[in-house]
Every structure is written in C-alpha cells, then in structure tokens.
Write an enzyme that holds these catalytic residues in place. Structure first.
Site, PDB file in Angstrom:
ATOM      1  N   MET A  40      -5.562  -4.088   2.485  1.00  0.00           N
ATOM      2  CA  MET A  40      -6.476  -3.112   3.086  1.00  0.00           C
ATOM      3  C   MET A  40      -5.702  -2.186   4.031  1.00  0.00           C
ATOM      4  SD  MET A  40     -10.154  -4.891   3.411  1.00  0.00           S
ATOM      5  CE  MET A  40      -9.909  -5.785   4.925  1.00  0.00           C
ATOM      6  N   ALA A  42      -3.063  -0.936   7.123  1.00  0.00           N
ATOM      7  CA  ALA A  42      -2.641  -1.366   8.475  1.00  0.00           C
ATOM      8  C   ALA A  42      -1.548  -2.421   8.300  1.00  0.00           C
ATOM      9  CB  ALA A  42      -3.817  -1.886   9.302  1.00  0.00           C
ATOM     10  N   HIS A  47       2.332  -8.465   5.314  1.00  0.00           N
ATOM     11  CA  HIS A  47       2.164  -7.731   4.055  1.00  0.00           C
ATOM     12  C   HIS A  47       3.533  -7.463   3.413  1.00  0.00           C
ATOM     13  CE1 HIS A  47      -1.561  -6.142   6.271  1.00  0.00           C
ATOM     14  NE2 HIS A  47      -2.070  -6.715   5.194  1.00  0.00           N
ATOM     15  N   GLN A  71     -16.855  -5.883   0.828  1.00  0.00           N
ATOM     16  CA  GLN A  71     -16.589  -7.213   1.402  1.00  0.00           C
ATOM     17  C   GLN A  71     -16.930  -7.272   2.886  1.00  0.00           C
ATOM     18  OE1 GLN A  71     -12.356  -6.861   0.254  1.00  0.00           O
ATOM     19  NE2 GLN A  71     -11.901  -7.842   2.200  1.00  0.00           N
ATOM     20  N   GLU A 158      -1.289 -16.960   1.915  1.00  0.00           N
ATOM     21  CA  GLU A 158      -1.993 -18.198   2.290  1.00  0.00           C
ATOM     22  C   GLU A 158      -2.762 -18.011   3.586  1.00  0.00           C
ATOM     23  OE1 GLU A 158       0.941 -21.282   2.444  1.00  0.00           O
ATOM     24  OE2 GLU A 158       1.005 -21.502   0.264  1.00  0.00           O
ATOM     25  N   LYS A 159      -2.462 -16.965   4.338  1.00  0.00           N
ATOM     26  CA  LYS A 159      -3.219 -16.646   5.556  1.00  0.00           C
ATOM     27  C   LYS A 159      -4.723 -16.672   5.264  1.00  0.00           C
ATOM     28  CE  LYS A 159      -4.438 -14.432   9.438  1.00  0.00           C
ATOM     29  NZ  LYS A 159      -5.729 -13.928   9.072  1.00  0.00           N
ATOM     30  N   GLN A 163      -9.545 -17.271   0.144  1.00  0.00           N
ATOM     31  CA  GLN A 163      -9.487 -16.089  -0.725  1.00  0.00           C
ATOM     32  C   GLN A 163      -8.461 -16.290  -1.844  1.00  0.00           C
ATOM     33  OE1 GLN A 163      -9.447 -11.827   0.704  1.00  0.00           O
ATOM     34  NE2 GLN A 163      -7.250 -12.133   0.489  1.00  0.00           N
ATOM     35  N   SER A 196      -3.975  -7.648  10.644  1.00  0.00           N
ATOM     36  CA  SER A 196      -4.339  -6.280  11.046  1.00  0.00           C
ATOM     37  C   SER A 196      -5.371  -6.331  12.176  1.00  0.00           C
ATOM     38  CB  SER A 196      -4.910  -5.506   9.864  1.00  0.00           C
ATOM     39  OG  SER A 196      -4.036  -5.595   8.757  1.00  0.00           O
TER      40      SER A 196
HETATM   41  P1  AMP Z   1      -5.423  -7.710   4.142  1.00  0.00           P
HETATM   42  O1  AMP Z   1      -4.817  -6.353   4.207  1.00  0.00           O
HETATM   43  O2  AMP Z   1      -5.674  -8.323   5.477  1.00  0.00           O
HETATM   44  O3  AMP Z   1      -6.589  -7.768   3.194  1.00  0.00           O
HETATM   45  O4  AMP Z   1      -4.327  -8.660   3.519  1.00  0.00           O
HETATM   46  C1  AMP Z   1      -3.661  -8.321   2.329  1.00  0.00           C
HETATM   47  C2  AMP Z   1      -2.854  -9.503   1.885  1.00  0.00           C
HETATM   48  O5  AMP Z   1      -1.894  -9.840   2.888  1.00  0.00           O
HETATM   49  C3  AMP Z   1      -3.694 -10.761   1.670  1.00  0.00           C
HETATM   50  O6  AMP Z   1      -3.235 -11.429   0.490  1.00  0.00           O
HETATM   51  C4  AMP Z   1      -3.430 -11.564   2.913  1.00  0.00           C
HETATM   52  O7  AMP Z   1      -3.581 -12.961   2.728  1.00  0.00           O
HETATM   53  C5  AMP Z   1      -1.977 -11.216   3.183  1.00  0.00           C
HETATM   54  N1  AMP Z   1      -1.623 -11.464   4.581  1.00  0.00           N
HETATM   55  C6  AMP Z   1      -2.331 -11.085   5.688  1.00  0.00           C
HETATM   56  N2  AMP Z   1      -1.732 -11.551   6.808  1.00  0.00           N
HETATM   57  C7  AMP Z   1      -0.635 -12.249   6.401  1.00  0.00           C
HETATM   58  C8  AMP Z   1       0.391 -12.979   7.082  1.00  0.00           C
HETATM   59  N3  AMP Z   1       0.393 -13.104   8.415  1.00  0.00           N
HETATM   60  N4  AMP Z   1       1.358 -13.574   6.350  1.00  0.00           N
HETATM   61  C9  AMP Z   1       1.361 -13.473   4.980  1.00  0.00           C
HETATM   62  N5  AMP Z   1       0.423 -12.780   4.286  1.00  0.00           N
HETATM   63  C10 AMP Z   1      -0.557 -12.186   4.974  1.00  0.00           C
END
Ligand code: AMP
Length: 290
Positions: A40, A42, A47, A71, A158-159, A163, A196
C-alpha cells in the site's frame, strides 16, 4: 509491449491493468520469471526486504502500490493512510524493480464492480473478529493484482501473518498459479516491527510501542518453559494494559492453520493492540508444545 524509454535506475510506472497484463505477457514470452510484491506504499525497509527476496526468486520484479479502499472499514484510517508515491519510487531505485504498478481506485474498481472473494479457513477469528470486512477486501484486491500481473511468485511479510496464510489459501483454492513466499518481519532496534502506521505514533507513544514485541517475547519464554497457556496469555495481556495498550487479541494458534494449537506442532503468538487511535499488530513463532 515495448517499454517506453526510462532511466536504468527508475522503474517503469504502469497505471492500467491492461498495460500490466501486456507487460507480463511479454516477460513470459521472453521466458522471464516474474515476482510481485503487493504493497500500500509508504515504503520502508520491511517492504524493501520483500523486494530483495522477490529479486532473488525471479528474473523481474513488479511492486504494486495501491491503498485498497475495500479492506478499510467505516471509521478506519483510509483517508489518513500515508500516500508518498514520489518518495516510494525514489526508495525503489537500486532495488532491481522493473515495474511499479500504481493504479487509481477507478482502475481497480470501475463502475459496476460487484465481485468479492470470501476466504474461510485461516480468515476465521483474530483480525476478522475486529475488522470483519478486511480479508475479503485483501483477497479480492490480491486476486486482481495476481491475475493482472500473472507472477510466478508473490512475496508477503510474516508481519501480517494471518494475511499471509489467507493469501496462500486463496491462491491455492482458486488455482491462480502463483507461489506465495513469506518473509520474516523487519524490526527497529528496540524490536518494534516496521510499519507504515508507525508514522501515526507521537514520541511518547512510539516509546511505549516497543513494549508490544517485548511482551510477546516474554510470553513466549513462559510458554516454552511450560507455563499454562491461559496464564501466560493473561499475564501478557495485563502487561500490555499496564503499558497503556487496549488489547484486541493476544492469541496462541497453530502456526499452519491458525486454529487451536496442536500438541507437537509449531505455534504462533499473535497480537493486535491499540495505543490511542493507532492499532498495531505483531506476531512471533512459538516452539511446539505438548
Ligand atoms: P502494507 O504496505 O502494509 O500492506 O504491506 C505490504 C507488504 O509488506 C505485506 O506483505 C506486509 O506483510 C509486508 N510488511 C509490512 N511490514 C513489514 C515488516 N516490518 N517486515 C517485513 N515485511 C513487512
């Protein structure tokens, strides 16, 4: 499709699903494997670690940046969610990303859009108890992204452990043909998982936030030393509440299904807790118990 002229260091930005499909077709015709990293935006180092894992898995990497409205529930942070596309593109330079797919909402959900994917199994409980709309929004947008980019691999963190399992279940159930790769959580020096949403925390809240992973670790030490599950979880919840968190859940689950723990099987400790209006989630592995 011929890629328009672009600097070697900058990814090509694609904004329509038709162009993304054409790009994917041309990669596949050339025999190049594709890995996708849905985000998403940021973007942070977490990421970027997924992007690097994607580059190891396949010949070309596509990162999607889309703040997916379906979502978010009413009253959640859809409007406030940080949108930083220029900075995101800058961060991706030097990370072997060929394409960034950054559609707008009308591109993903044109007038008359009427489909949503409902996943059972690992969607049940945890996040769904507090954000009932969440996983159908995630599953629907991820299915659309995977069907447009047709990647051989897609990389998730895995964060967002629940999901990750939901997306893996959905891609298998629907024969999407993409292998889902899970990557470990990247953390700040004090243990807080990069997110983010950490940008919402002011300095005192940011300090308190580090209690979340610290309490998880403490609960895991107790569990692995043989403490009764209910006691360890109640102690953990109380410790979080003393630190100013409102706890949505602190649960010990079977790591493969998120059902009840099974003797001899890997477990996962998952938490969602709010500091003021900021909701944080985290999780860690727990060795098998009896
Ligand atoms: P988001 O932009 O928050 O939807 O996250 C995009 C992807 O990045 C998802 O697969 C998250 O699980 C992963 N992600 C978010 N934070 C972390 C982190 N601290 N370490 C590893 N992967 C992450």
């Amino acid at each position: 499709m011929t890629a328009p002229a672009r600097s070697k260091a900058s990814p090509l930005v694609i904004r329509t699903t038709n162009e993304l499909q054409a790009w994917s077709d041309s990669c596949r015709q050339q025999g190049r494997t594709i890995a996708m990293v849905p985000t998403m935006g940021a973007l942070h180092e977490g990421h970027l670690s997924l992007v690097d894992a994607a580059a190891k898995a396949a010949d070309v990497v596509v990162v999607s940046i889309f703040v997916n409205p379906t979502q978010f529930g009413p009253g959640e942070d859809f409007d406030a969610y940080p949108r930083t596309e220029t900075a995101d593109l800058e961060k991706l330079k030097g990370h072997a990303v060929e394409v960034v797919f950054a559609p707008n909402a009308a591109q993903m959900y044109p007038d008359g859009f009427a489909t949503s994917i409902s996943v059972g199994g690992p969607s049940m409980g945890l996040e769904t108890d507090f954000r009932p709309h969440f996983f159908s929004g995630v599953a629907t947008v991820v299915a659309k992204l995977l069907l447009a980019a047709r990647p051989h691999f897609a990389v998730f963190g895995e964060k967002d452990y629940q999901q990750l399992l939901v997306v893996r279940r959905m891609t298998r159930d629907l024969n999407i043909g993409t292998e889902i790769i899970g990557c470990p959580t990247l953390r700040e020096a004090d243990g807080l998982a990069l997110s983010s949403r950490n940008a919402y925390l002011d300095a005192p809240a940011r300090q308190k936030a580090a209690r979340l992973p610290a309490v998880l670790k403490h609960v895991i030490v107790s569990l692995e030393a043989g403490a009764p599950v209910e006691t360890a979880l109640a102690d953990g919840r109380a410790a979080l509440e003393r630190s100013g968190f409102e706890v949505d859940y602190l649960s010990l689950c079977d790591a493969a299904t998120l059902g009840a723990p099974i003797p001899g099987h890997q477990r996962r400790l998952l938490v969602a807790a709010r500091l003021g209006s900021t909701r944080l989630i985290d999780n860690m592995p727990v060795k098998a118990g009896d």
